[in-house]
Scaffold this motif. Structure first.
Motif, PDB file in Angstrom:
ATOM      1  N   ALA A   1      20.325 -60.343  38.438  1.00  0.00           N
ATOM      2  CA  ALA A   1      21.258 -60.825  37.811  1.00  0.00           C
ATOM      3  C   ALA A   1      22.471 -61.455  39.211  1.00  0.00           C
ATOM      4  CB  ALA A   1      23.098 -59.604  37.261  1.00  0.00           C
ATOM      5  N   LEU A   2      22.326 -60.813  40.109  1.00  0.00           N
ATOM      6  CA  LEU A   2      22.621 -62.042  41.605  1.00  0.00           C
ATOM      7  C   LEU A   2      21.598 -62.804  41.733  1.00  0.00           C
ATOM      8  CD1 LEU A   2      23.023 -58.633  43.938  1.00  0.00           C
ATOM      9  CD2 LEU A   2      24.832 -60.521  43.135  1.00  0.00           C
ATOM     10  N   TYR A   3      20.671 -63.188  41.113  1.00  0.00           N
ATOM     11  CA  TYR A   3      19.115 -64.160  41.675  1.00  0.00           C
ATOM     12  C   TYR A   3      19.875 -65.089  40.616  1.00  0.00           C
ATOM     13  CZ  TYR A   3      16.935 -61.505  44.782  1.00  0.00           C
ATOM     14  OH  TYR A   3      15.889 -60.010  45.164  1.00  0.00           O
ATOM     15  N   ASN A   4      20.250 -65.001  39.226  1.00  0.00           N
ATOM     16  CA  ASN A   4      20.410 -65.290  37.868  1.00  0.00           C
ATOM     17  C   ASN A   4      21.921 -66.434  38.738  1.00  0.00           C
ATOM     18  OD1 ASN A   4      19.084 -66.434  34.811  1.00  0.00           O
ATOM     19  ND2 ASN A   4      21.590 -65.110  35.019  1.00  0.00           N
ATOM     20  N   ASN A   5      22.680 -65.196  39.255  1.00  0.00           N
ATOM     21  CA  ASN A   5      24.176 -66.074  39.675  1.00  0.00           C
ATOM     22  C   ASN A   5      24.097 -66.911  40.120  1.00  0.00           C
ATOM     23  OD1 ASN A   5      25.163 -63.946  37.066  1.00  0.00           O
ATOM     24  ND2 ASN A   5      26.246 -62.933  38.684  1.00  0.00           N
ATOM     25  N   LEU A   6      23.111 -66.459  41.551  1.00  0.00           N
ATOM     26  CA  LEU A   6      22.977 -67.621  41.908  1.00  0.00           C
ATOM     27  C   LEU A   6      22.352 -68.920  42.162  1.00  0.00           C
ATOM     28  CD1 LEU A   6      23.375 -68.496  45.394  1.00  0.00           C
ATOM     29  CD2 LEU A   6      20.968 -67.319  44.869  1.00  0.00           C
ATOM     30  N   LEU A   7      21.414 -69.251  40.857  1.00  0.00           N
ATOM     31  CA  LEU A   7      20.822 -69.905  40.810  1.00  0.00           C
ATOM     32  C   LEU A   7      22.108 -71.026  39.693  1.00  0.00           C
ATOM     33  CD1 LEU A   7      17.168 -68.602  39.460  1.00  0.00           C
ATOM     34  CD2 LEU A   7      17.680 -70.139  41.953  1.00  0.00           C
TER      35      LEU A   7
ATOM     36  N   GLU B   1      22.037 -54.979  36.682  1.00  0.00           N
ATOM     37  CA  GLU B   1      21.823 -54.471  38.378  1.00  0.00           C
ATOM     38  C   GLU B   1      22.388 -54.375  39.193  1.00  0.00           C
ATOM     39  OE1 GLU B   1      16.477 -53.500  37.805  1.00  0.00           O
ATOM     40  OE2 GLU B   1      17.639 -55.753  38.140  1.00  0.00           O
ATOM     41  N   ILE B   2      23.833 -54.770  38.860  1.00  0.00           N
ATOM     42  CA  ILE B   2      24.814 -55.351  39.472  1.00  0.00           C
ATOM     43  C   ILE B   2      26.333 -54.984  39.304  1.00  0.00           C
ATOM     44  CG2 ILE B   2      25.645 -57.144  37.590  1.00  0.00           C
ATOM     45  CD1 ILE B   2      25.985 -59.245  39.781  1.00  0.00           C
ATOM     46  N   ILE B   3      26.179 -54.484  40.725  1.00  0.00           N
ATOM     47  CA  ILE B   3      28.007 -53.595  41.427  1.00  0.00           C
ATOM     48  C   ILE B   3      28.977 -55.782  40.492  1.00  0.00           C
ATOM     49  CG2 ILE B   3      30.224 -53.031  42.711  1.00  0.00           C
ATOM     50  CD1 ILE B   3      27.688 -51.950  44.409  1.00  0.00           C
TER      51      ILE B   3
ATOM     52  N   THR C   1      20.939 -73.762  52.668  1.00  0.00           N
ATOM     53  CA  THR C   1      21.306 -72.452  53.120  1.00  0.00           C
ATOM     54  C   THR C   1      20.844 -71.876  52.012  1.00  0.00           C
ATOM     55  OG1 THR C   1      23.543 -73.099  52.307  1.00  0.00           O
ATOM     56  CG2 THR C   1      23.146 -70.706  52.008  1.00  0.00           C
ATOM     57  N   LEU C   2      20.168 -70.747  53.505  1.00  0.00           N
ATOM     58  CA  LEU C   2      19.052 -69.160  53.368  1.00  0.00           C
ATOM     59  C   LEU C   2      20.085 -68.004  52.843  1.00  0.00           C
ATOM     60  CD1 LEU C   2      16.757 -67.760  54.009  1.00  0.00           C
ATOM     61  CD2 LEU C   2      17.704 -67.216  55.870  1.00  0.00           C
ATOM     62  N   PHE C   3      19.369 -67.575  52.000  1.00  0.00           N
ATOM     63  CA  PHE C   3      19.994 -66.911  50.774  1.00  0.00           C
ATOM     64  C   PHE C   3      19.214 -65.402  50.873  1.00  0.00           C
ATOM     65  CE2 PHE C   3      22.292 -69.546  48.708  1.00  0.00           C
ATOM     66  CZ  PHE C   3      23.856 -69.750  49.013  1.00  0.00           C
ATOM     67  N   TYR C   4      19.338 -64.575  51.637  1.00  0.00           N
ATOM     68  CA  TYR C   4      18.542 -63.697  51.719  1.00  0.00           C
ATOM     69  C   TYR C   4      18.737 -61.886  51.183  1.00  0.00           C
ATOM     70  CZ  TYR C   4      16.056 -59.913  55.622  1.00  0.00           C
ATOM     71  OH  TYR C   4      15.767 -58.771  55.810  1.00  0.00           O
ATOM     72  N   MET C   5      18.000 -61.693  50.038  1.00  0.00           N
ATOM     73  CA  MET C   5      18.565 -61.041  49.068  1.00  0.00           C
ATOM     74  C   MET C   5      17.523 -59.699  48.533  1.00  0.00           C
ATOM     75  SD  MET C   5      20.530 -63.998  46.102  1.00  0.00           S
ATOM     76  CE  MET C   5      21.291 -62.865  45.361  1.00  0.00           C
TER      77      MET C   5
ATOM     78  N   GLY D   1      26.714 -63.317  43.019  1.00  0.00           N
ATOM     79  CA  GLY D   1      25.707 -63.976  43.583  1.00  0.00           C
ATOM     80  C   GLY D   1      26.796 -66.078  43.618  1.00  0.00           C
ATOM     81  N   LYS D   2      27.432 -65.559  43.089  1.00  0.00           N
ATOM     82  CA  LYS D   2      27.847 -66.963  42.226  1.00  0.00           C
ATOM     83  C   LYS D   2      28.465 -67.653  43.690  1.00  0.00           C
ATOM     84  CE  LYS D   2      28.426 -64.922  38.169  1.00  0.00           C
ATOM     85  NZ  LYS D   2      29.663 -64.169  36.956  1.00  0.00           N
ATOM     86  N   HIS D   3      27.263 -68.011  44.580  1.00  0.00           N
ATOM     87  CA  HIS D   3      28.146 -68.540  46.129  1.00  0.00           C
ATOM     88  C   HIS D   3      27.298 -69.947  45.922  1.00  0.00           C
ATOM     89  CE1 HIS D   3      28.739 -68.175  50.328  1.00  0.00           C
ATOM     90  NE2 HIS D   3      28.634 -69.097  50.300  1.00  0.00           N
ATOM     91  N   GLY D   4      28.492 -71.163  45.617  1.00  0.00           N
ATOM     92  CA  GLY D   4      27.471 -72.873  45.864  1.00  0.00           C
ATOM     93  C   GLY D   4      27.101 -73.116  47.908  1.00  0.00           C
ATOM     94  N   VAL D   5      25.815 -73.815  47.783  1.00  0.00           N
ATOM     95  CA  VAL D   5      25.566 -74.140  48.956  1.00  0.00           C
ATOM     96  C   VAL D   5      26.436 -75.265  49.172  1.00  0.00           C
ATOM     97  CG1 VAL D   5      23.296 -74.017  48.517  1.00  0.00           C
ATOM     98  CG2 VAL D   5      23.820 -76.165  48.347  1.00  0.00           C
ATOM     99  N   GLY D   6      27.721 -76.171  48.474  1.00  0.00           N
ATOM    100  CA  GLY D   6      29.110 -77.071  48.870  1.00  0.00           C
ATOM    101  C   GLY D   6      27.808 -78.137  50.186  1.00  0.00           C
ATOM    102  N   GLY D   7      25.931 -78.532  49.509  1.00  0.00           N
ATOM    103  CA  GLY D   7      26.108 -79.782  50.283  1.00  0.00           C
ATOM    104  C   GLY D   7      25.274 -79.471  51.336  1.00  0.00           C
TER     105      GLY D   7
END
Length: 268
Positions: free
Chosen positions: A154-160, A256-258, A144-148, A135-141
């Motif tokens: 933890a995925l949402y937390n990592n994304l933030l 709850e994350i792989i 971006t829509l994240f469909y999760m 989930g550690k994905h930056g928008v890079g400017g």
């Protein structure tokens, strides 16, 4: 919006030998998977659920922020075999049409994807992320829509964490588990200890729930559209933005994350 965009396999991507092998192995090939997706799409349209959901999807677009130009989908699951995951993918494809996001600008990752599912996604023109980013994905400017849908906290937390600034978060839209629901279900001390970025961004979040529909209670329950208006983010305390430590979840008992095994080994 082009009718049926993204729902037919490109002729240039036919893989008859691979499809035949997958039919022998799993009882159905890529063509059957795509057929199932079309049926799920038709169900979403005929039930009225998509039309009812479109208002929630458009909500982030009513403000000054630019509409998403790309999409990242995480944790979809085994959509060839699971009707719930198949319906969620059909919803995503309708979403791309609605937002006019080209399939090539949508990337997906789930470690559970089979070869048959990977082939179906490629046939639809979608991209696969090369590794588990947790989930550690930056928008890079880019907006971006994240469909999760139904992903682990933890995925949402990592994304933030990966987009932890007002400028970056204002370009993020998340369709996934309700942040309000997470706040209501978790003890405050657990939320702040294990999922601190969710806890800190709550006051800077706008959220609209997808409508309830009897046919899709298990498919989209507790699902909301989240976005982060720049003016609300800028009202948060500067101390909120100064803490940027990467989450490790060492004290989390129910993660709850792989994990990415390479990354997990490096942290141990």
């Amino acid at each position: 919006m082009a009718a049926g965009c993204g729902w037919r396999a490109s002729r240039g991507r036919r893989r008859r030998g691979r499809d035949k092998a997958e039919e022998d192995e799993g009882g159905t090939g890529t063509a059957a998977v795509l057929r199932g997706l079309r049926e799920a799409r038709d169900d979403l349209l005929s039930s009225g659920f998509w039309a009812a959901s479109a208002g929630a999807v458009r909500a982030p677009l009513s403000g000054p922020a630019a509409p998403p130009s790309r999409c990242v989908c995480l944790g979809l699951g085994r959509f060839a075999a699971c009707p719930i995951a198949r319906c969620q993918l059909a919803f995503l494809l309708l979403l791309l049409e609605e937002l006019r996001v080209p399939p090539a600008q949508c990337a997906l990752f789930d470690p559970a994807f089979s070869a048959r599912e990977t082939a179906a996604l490629e046939a639809l023109g979608l991209r696969l992320l090369p590794e588990n980013e947790e989930g550690k994905h930056g928008v890079g400017g880019s907006a971006t829509l994240f469909y999760m849908v139904h992903c682990g906290k933890a995925l949402y937390n990592n994304l933030l964490w990966s987009n932890w600034s007002p400028a970056a978060l204002s370009k993020v839209v998340i369709i996934g588990n309700s942040f309000r629901g997470i706040e209501e279900r978790l003890l405050s001390r657990i939320l702040e200890r294990d999922y601190s970025y969710i806890a800190k961004v709550l006051k800077g979040t706008e959220e609209v729930a997808l409508p309830s529909h009897p046919r899709y209670l298990d498919t989209f329950n507790d699902t909301s559209v989240h976005w982060f208006p720049l003016d609300k983010l800028q009202q948060l305390s500067p101390d909120v933005w100064n803490f940027v430590e990467e989450p490790t979840y060492q004290d989390c008992e129910d993660l709850e994350i792989i994990r990415n095994q390479d990354r997990a080994a490096a942290q141990s």
